[in-house]
Design a protein around this motif. Structure first.
Motif, PDB file in Angstrom:
ATOM      1  N   MET A  79      -1.433  20.109 -51.715  1.00 47.48           N
ATOM      2  CA  MET A  79      -3.359  20.753 -52.507  1.00 47.48           C
ATOM      3  C   MET A  79      -3.442  21.420 -51.747  1.00 47.48           C
ATOM      4  N   PHE A  80      -2.922  21.007 -50.213  1.00 46.03           N
ATOM      5  CA  PHE A  80      -3.091  22.249 -49.203  1.00 46.03           C
ATOM      6  C   PHE A  80      -2.721  23.443 -49.576  1.00 46.03           C
ATOM      7  N   THR A  81      -1.227  23.354 -49.966  1.00 45.29           N
ATOM      8  CA  THR A  81      -0.351  24.987 -50.456  1.00 45.29           C
ATOM      9  C   THR A  81      -1.651  25.348 -51.161  1.00 45.29           C
ATOM     10  N   PHE A  82      -2.025  24.909 -52.549  1.00 41.70           N
ATOM     11  CA  PHE A  82      -2.755  25.523 -53.844  1.00 41.70           C
ATOM     12  C   PHE A  82      -3.904  25.782 -53.372  1.00 41.70           C
ATOM     13  N   LEU A  83      -4.882  24.745 -52.395  1.00 42.55           N
ATOM     14  CA  LEU A  83      -6.592  25.177 -52.120  1.00 42.55           C
ATOM     15  C   LEU A  83      -6.310  27.137 -51.026  1.00 42.55           C
ATOM     16  N   GLN A  84      -5.293  26.408 -49.849  1.00 50.05           N
ATOM     17  CA  GLN A  84      -5.098  27.620 -48.818  1.00 50.05           C
ATOM     18  C   GLN A  84      -4.612  29.148 -49.270  1.00 50.05           C
ATOM     19  N   SER A  85      -4.075  28.837 -50.250  1.00 52.73           N
ATOM     20  CA  SER A  85      -3.371  29.753 -51.130  1.00 52.73           C
ATOM     21  C   SER A  85      -4.233  30.709 -52.139  1.00 52.73           C
ATOM     22  N   GLU A  86      -4.875  29.596 -52.204  1.00 55.13           N
ATOM     23  CA  GLU A  86      -5.584  30.513 -54.038  1.00 55.13           C
ATOM     24  C   GLU A  86      -6.949  30.560 -53.625  1.00 55.13           C
ATOM     25  N   LYS A 120     -10.818  33.082 -50.919  1.00 59.51           N
ATOM     26  CA  LYS A 120     -12.136  33.844 -52.135  1.00 59.51           C
ATOM     27  C   LYS A 120     -13.495  33.061 -51.286  1.00 59.51           C
ATOM     28  N   VAL A 121     -13.394  31.634 -51.686  1.00 56.64           N
ATOM     29  CA  VAL A 121     -14.565  31.193 -51.764  1.00 56.64           C
ATOM     30  C   VAL A 121     -15.517  31.839 -50.568  1.00 56.64           C
ATOM     31  N   PHE A 122     -14.876  31.583 -49.277  1.00 52.36           N
ATOM     32  CA  PHE A 122     -15.069  32.763 -48.027  1.00 52.36           C
ATOM     33  C   PHE A 122     -15.283  33.877 -48.065  1.00 52.36           C
ATOM     34  N   GLY A 128     -21.643  17.765 -39.357  1.00 56.65           N
ATOM     35  CA  GLY A 128     -20.511  18.965 -39.316  1.00 56.65           C
ATOM     36  C   GLY A 128     -19.817  19.302 -38.611  1.00 56.65           C
ATOM     37  N   GLY A 129     -20.238  19.224 -36.992  1.00 58.72           N
ATOM     38  CA  GLY A 129     -20.028  20.471 -36.162  1.00 58.72           C
ATOM     39  C   GLY A 129     -18.670  18.797 -35.259  1.00 58.72           C
ATOM     40  N   GLY A 130     -19.645  17.799 -35.224  1.00 56.01           N
ATOM     41  CA  GLY A 130     -18.435  17.209 -35.068  1.00 56.01           C
ATOM     42  C   GLY A 130     -17.275  16.348 -35.546  1.00 56.01           C
ATOM     43  N   VAL A 131     -17.771  16.969 -37.079  1.00 57.68           N
ATOM     44  CA  VAL A 131     -16.204  16.591 -37.397  1.00 57.68           C
ATOM     45  C   VAL A 131     -15.026  17.898 -37.938  1.00 57.68           C
ATOM     46  N   MET A 132     -15.933  19.148 -37.739  1.00 59.61           N
ATOM     47  CA  MET A 132     -15.106  19.851 -37.497  1.00 59.61           C
ATOM     48  C   MET A 132     -14.146  19.998 -36.471  1.00 59.61           C
ATOM     49  N   ALA A 133     -15.446  19.338 -34.891  1.00 63.38           N
ATOM     50  CA  ALA A 133     -14.063  19.103 -33.302  1.00 63.38           C
ATOM     51  C   ALA A 133     -13.524  18.375 -33.570  1.00 63.38           C
ATOM     52  N   PHE A 134     -13.359  17.523 -34.750  1.00 68.16           N
ATOM     53  CA  PHE A 134     -12.489  15.973 -34.646  1.00 68.16           C
ATOM     54  C   PHE A 134     -11.213  16.650 -35.159  1.00 68.16           C
ATOM     55  N   THR A 135     -11.561  17.040 -36.676  1.00 63.84           N
ATOM     56  CA  THR A 135     -10.079  17.552 -36.888  1.00 63.84           C
ATOM     57  C   THR A 135      -9.331  19.551 -36.710  1.00 63.84           C
ATOM     58  N   GLY A 136     -10.099  19.965 -35.748  1.00 62.96           N
ATOM     59  CA  GLY A 136      -9.553  21.271 -35.317  1.00 62.96           C
ATOM     60  C   GLY A 136      -8.839  20.673 -33.921  1.00 62.96           C
ATOM     61  N   VAL A 191     -13.031  23.458 -45.995  1.00 60.08           N
ATOM     62  CA  VAL A 191     -14.157  23.141 -46.836  1.00 60.08           C
ATOM     63  C   VAL A 191     -15.878  22.824 -45.857  1.00 60.08           C
ATOM     64  N   LEU A 192     -15.652  22.442 -45.181  1.00 60.60           N
ATOM     65  CA  LEU A 192     -16.762  21.739 -44.431  1.00 60.60           C
ATOM     66  C   LEU A 192     -17.177  23.682 -43.581  1.00 60.60           C
ATOM     67  N   GLY A 193     -16.023  24.123 -43.430  1.00 59.26           N
ATOM     68  CA  GLY A 193     -16.581  25.288 -42.478  1.00 59.26           C
ATOM     69  C   GLY A 193     -17.557  26.852 -43.833  1.00 59.26           C
TER      70      GLY A 193
END
Lengths: 293, 194
Positions: free
Chosen positions: A60-67, A71-73, A215-223, A245-247
């Motif tokens: 899933m990560f490979t597909f989302l990150q490569s495709e 594009k969404v960003f 969102g920032g809290g989740v971003m900080a933790f996942t990051g 996705v949150l980004g």
């Protein structure tokens, strides 16, 4: 004599059955070990050990990150400003009388905290986008530096994030009039200066606030986990997906906030510097805010 | 053009880890970075088998697909290489790789990962062949010298095969015809019948 022959017969019987049992048991054991040795079974087990559960999040990560992610960003950072550009052309900025009476809106403390948050948050968004579009800039030292800056900005951002949360918590709580604000999109779709239902902060600011805090809290933790690979690979893959996705949402909100403060309301950036907003602006855009002149 | 391939014959691999040591020593790979590792299943039980794993130099490599700075590329012969000067050490390739091949030395800044390091099939990197820079960043370039990769070259039981995919497949097929594989290859009598 008959008794002796009888005993001998029994003894032989015991011995033969005993040996046969042992032999069968051994044969069975050997066969059992062989049966797990089929090549197909072996490779099946082996792949599970080597690749783990790659099909779940790895694929899933490979597909989302490569495709998809870039594009969404790309769509977000082009379409959102384009929409705002059209808005600016058609409806234009709101101008308020800056020479009239002023209202003290943001304390010095709030302004300093917001300033630190603004700098670090902007750096987070910019460096994050630099990494996402790293191939466009050719990677190397520049993008590596962006990655380091991303971490430093994140650490800096945590402090104003916590302070803003407690500082503005009461004013940021959702209220009933926020619904009517959303129905008229804060009055930004018309040129008329009719008072919009909003207290110190309007519904848009509130959405941005809660998105940035949680969102920032989740971003900080996942990051943090992604930075140090501080979990098993499955979790890191899932966190990388969440972080991206949150980004997207955070970048969209960030662009909106920048447009509102810099372009949509002329001179609004000044209020974060001086702390004063024109009385006319407060009466229109924050009509429910109670102030003393 | 021929396509290269690794193949580890699990009936022959004896878990000596010679390939791992040869690779580390031959390329001066830093401590904590393993371009190759040996995995053993059912250790100590009948049917125990080992396999040596490194970068598989995939045809449709996920690492190349996810790299945000396009630091990873594939040669015409299928060898997947990384440009360490472009790599930013984000670790996406490690998340995408099913085999855990990409490795990261500790960097100097905030415990950041350094540039990704992985099996090069002993083909160096994007730098000029046999240059000091290539040797420093990627290790030896044995492919340019016309030699097989270190790991396969030193494998005592010749379990690890590397080279032209067709030749490797032929060697393995010949072995399987002779000795069988899986259940049929098990036991002393099979190995010493002829």
């Amino acid at each position: 004599m008959q008794r002796f022959v009888y005993s001998l017969f029994l003894l032989t019987l015991f011995l033969v059955t005993g040996i046969a049992t042992v032999a069968v048991a051994q044969e069975g054991g050997a066969l059992a070990s062989l049966s797990v040795g089929s090549s197909a079974d072996y490779y099946h087990n082996l792949m599970a050990v080597i690749t783990g559960n790659w099909q779940e999040y790895g694929q899933m990560f490979t597909f989302l990150q490569s495709e998809w992610f870039w594009k969404v960003f790309l769509v977000i950072i082009t379409v959102v400003p384009a929409v705002f550009f059209v808005h600016y052309m058609i409806i234009g900025a709101k101008h308020f009388d800056h020479d009239g009476p002023q209202i003290y809106f943001f304390s010095l403390f709030a302004r300093i905290v917001h300033f630190i948050a603004a700098i670090s948050f902007s750096l987070l968004v910019i460096t994050g986008l630099l990494v996402i579009f790293g191939s466009f800039f050719g990677g190397g030292t520049f993008i590596r530096l962006a990655r380091y800056t991303h971490l430093v900005s994140a650490i800096v951002f945590v402090l104003p994030c916590v302070l803003m949360f407690f500082m503005w918590l009461r004013e940021m709580l959702p209220q009933l009039h926020d619904i009517s604000w959303m129905f008229i999109v804060g009055g930004y779709l018309s040129k008329k200066k009719t008072p919009v239902p909003a207290a110190k902060f309007n519904a848009g600011q509130k959405m941005y606030f809660w998105f940035a805090i949680f969102g920032g809290g989740v971003m900080a933790f996942t990051g943090y986990v992604i930075w140090g690979m501080g979990a098993d690979i499955e979790t890191v893959r899932l966190f990388a997906i969440i972080h991206n996705v949150l980004g997207m949402g955070i970048v969209a909100f960030y662009l909106t906030h920048v447009y509102m403060s810099v372009f949509a309301i002329a001179g609004s950036l000044e209020s974060m510097r001086t702390g004063y907003k024109p009385k006319e602006e407060v009466d229109i855009l924050h009509s429910l805010y109670k102030y003393e002149l | 053009m021929a396509r290269v391939k690794f193949l580890c014959d699990v009936e022959r691999c004896i878990d000596c880890s010679g390939c791992v040591v040869a690779c580390k020593e031959g390329h001066h790979v830093p401590v904590g970075v393993n371009r190759r590792r040996v995995i053993t299943l059912d250790q100590g039980k009948p049917g125990e088998k080992s396999i040596s794993v490194s970068c598989m130099h995939c045809a449709d490599a996920p690492c190349i697909a996810v790299c945000p700075v396009d630091a990873i590329y594939q040669r015409d012969d299928g060898i997947v290489l990384v440009n360490k000067k472009t790599c930013i050490g984000c670790g996406y390739c490690f998340m995408a790789c099913p085999f855990g091949a990409p490795q990261f030395p500790k960097g100097n800044v905030f415990g950041a990962r350094g540039a990704m390091d992985k099996c090069t099939f002993c083909a160096g990197g994007p730098e000029e062949d046999f240059s000091a820079e290539e040797k420093r960043l990627y290790g030896q370039n044995r492919i340019a010298e016309g030699k097989v990769p270190l790991c396969a070259g030193m494998c005592a039981t010749k379990a690890l095969l590397a080279g032209d995919a067709d030749v490797v497949a032929d060697v393995y097929r010949h072995r399987v015809f002779q000795r069988g594989s899986g259940v049929n290859a098990w036991g002393w009598s099979k190995a010493y019948k002829e």
